[in-house]
Design an enzyme around this catalytic site. Structure first.
Site, PDB file in Angstrom:
ATOM      1  N   ASN A 207       4.826  17.616 -27.150  1.00 48.81           N
ATOM      2  CA  ASN A 207       4.391  18.153 -28.435  1.00 48.81           C
ATOM      3  C   ASN A 207       4.236  16.999 -29.418  1.00 48.81           C
ATOM      4  OD1 ASN A 207       6.983  17.560 -29.583  1.00 48.81           O
ATOM      5  ND2 ASN A 207       7.757  19.567 -28.966  1.00 48.81           N
ATOM      6  N   LYS A 209       5.830  16.016 -32.103  1.00 56.29           N
ATOM      7  CA  LYS A 209       7.052  15.279 -32.436  1.00 56.29           C
ATOM      8  C   LYS A 209       7.474  14.362 -31.284  1.00 56.29           C
ATOM      9  CE  LYS A 209      11.823  16.093 -34.044  1.00 56.29           C
ATOM     10  NZ  LYS A 209      12.576  15.523 -32.924  1.00 56.29           N
ATOM     11  N   GLU A 210       7.444  14.893 -30.068  1.00 54.45           N
ATOM     12  CA  GLU A 210       7.818  14.101 -28.900  1.00 54.45           C
ATOM     13  C   GLU A 210       6.872  12.917 -28.702  1.00 54.45           C
ATOM     14  OE1 GLU A 210       9.678  17.851 -26.312  1.00 54.45           O
ATOM     15  OE2 GLU A 210       7.555  17.296 -26.138  1.00 54.45           O
ATOM     16  N   ASP A 276       6.954  26.136 -22.658  1.00 54.42           N
ATOM     17  CA  ASP A 276       7.131  26.623 -21.287  1.00 54.42           C
ATOM     18  C   ASP A 276       5.932  27.462 -20.853  1.00 54.42           C
ATOM     19  OD1 ASP A 276       9.710  25.491 -21.350  1.00 54.42           O
ATOM     20  OD2 ASP A 276      10.573  27.338 -22.138  1.00 54.42           O
TER      21      ASP A 276
END
Length: 330
Positions: A207, A209-210, A276
């Site tokens: 995502n 942020k990651e 997921d």
């Protein structure tokens, strides 16, 4: 963006019976629903009168849950403790026809459980039960042996890394190498601290942020997002699907092609488990013969459905089709 809708519908119909191996940190999500009408006399906190409880597979197990909800077949690999929570998690997986032969009991750690307390569908508190520790060598060997025995019958392998201990450098090296030998698609839902483990996978799905943490680039503008995607692609030698919340997704393919896909969410209610759902749809779509772009489009539509639901949830084929039909009409 112009789609071949008939082809997307055909791909969804071909999800049935595709075999997906899911490896990762599994957990049990417990929801306690109640009513709040008073404050405790003991402390300035709300009192929740419990009405009902619900249990659902969480973490990597939610990927498997989404796969079976979409007519695929999921083979789950993970760890549980020797406790009632582990028994409950395995029971919930079996109820959903998820293969649990690859779930091993680790006497040295508890089953991970996240308990969410809600009043009038508003989350009031989350309680986590977990003990994070690296995978023991003998347990790693058991997992590797199970993967080795299963890989020939698998269409796509998914690694769902929640950084709770099961995904180690050695295990990832084994999985990447085995998938290359057997020419299997490998999709990874990553964690920034394990970035170096993922080199050589088919596709990773960070995502925003990651991805920002993995590159040190803030990525507020589209231009910076492209810098993030290109940097990850070059460093990891893998296609990147960057999920961007209300800004949709950005796909960075090995051939240098970049595709920005706008969000399909009508209303964002709860983002729990959306990643997921994305990974589960990607795996089934690629197993069904979709291109990377087609798989990303279907995953984007599925994410648009799941964020409109409360808590860890699944998406069905009909829901994705209805989302596509709504867009097609407009």
């Amino acid at each position: 963006m112009i789609y071949n809708y008939n082809n997307l519908y055909r791909l969804l119909d071909n999800f049935k019976d595709k075999n997906i191996l899911v490896i990762g940190d599994i957990m049990l999500d417990k929801y306690i629903f109640g009513e709040v009408s008073r404050i405790s006399p003991e402390a300035p906190v709300q009192i929740v009168d419990v009405l009902r409880e619900r249990y659902v597979p969480g973490g990597a197990a939610n990927v498997a849950n989404n796969i079976v909800a979409l007519d695929g077949t999921a083979f789950m690999i993970g760890l549980v403790g020797k406790d009632e929570t582990g028994e409950k998690l395995i029971s919930e997986l079996k109820k959903r026809d998820i293969c649990t032969n690859g779930i091993f009991i680790d006497n040295e750690r508890p089953t991970i459980q996240k308990v969410r307390i809600l009043g009038k569908n508003q989350q009031l508190l989350r309680i986590d039960f977990e003990e994070i520790k690296p995978l023991e060598k003998n347990m790693g060997e058991r997992i590797e042996n199970y993967i080795k025995e299963s890989i020939k019958d698998i269409d796509v392998t998914v690694v769902s890394d929640y950084a709770k201990g099961i995904i180690t450098r050695d295990l990832m090296k084994f999985i990447v190498g085995l998938c290359k030998i057997h020419k299997k698609i490998l999709i990874i839902d990553p964690k920034p601290q394990h970035k170096s483990y993922y080199k050589g996978a088919t596709l990773i799905t960070p995502n925003h942020k990651e991805a920002s943490e993995m590159t040190g680039i803030d990525g507020k503008s589209d231009k910076e997002v492209e810098k993030i995607g290109k940097k990850l692609l070059e460093e990891l030698d893998t296609t990147i699907l960057l999920t961007r919340g209300d800004k949709g997704m950005s796909l960075f393919e090995i051939n240098g092609k970049i595709t920005h896909i706008p969000t399909k969410a009508k209303e964002v209610y709860d983002v729990s488990g959306a990643g997921d759902t994305v990974v589960g749809v990607l795996a089934l779509a690629l197993a069904a013969g979709a291109s990377l772009k087609e798989a990303a489009i279907l995953a984007n539509h599925a994410a648009g459905v799941t964020v409109g639901k409360l808590g860890t949830s699944i998406v069905t084929i009909d829901e994705i089709k209805n989302n596509l039909k709504h867009e097609q009409k407009n």
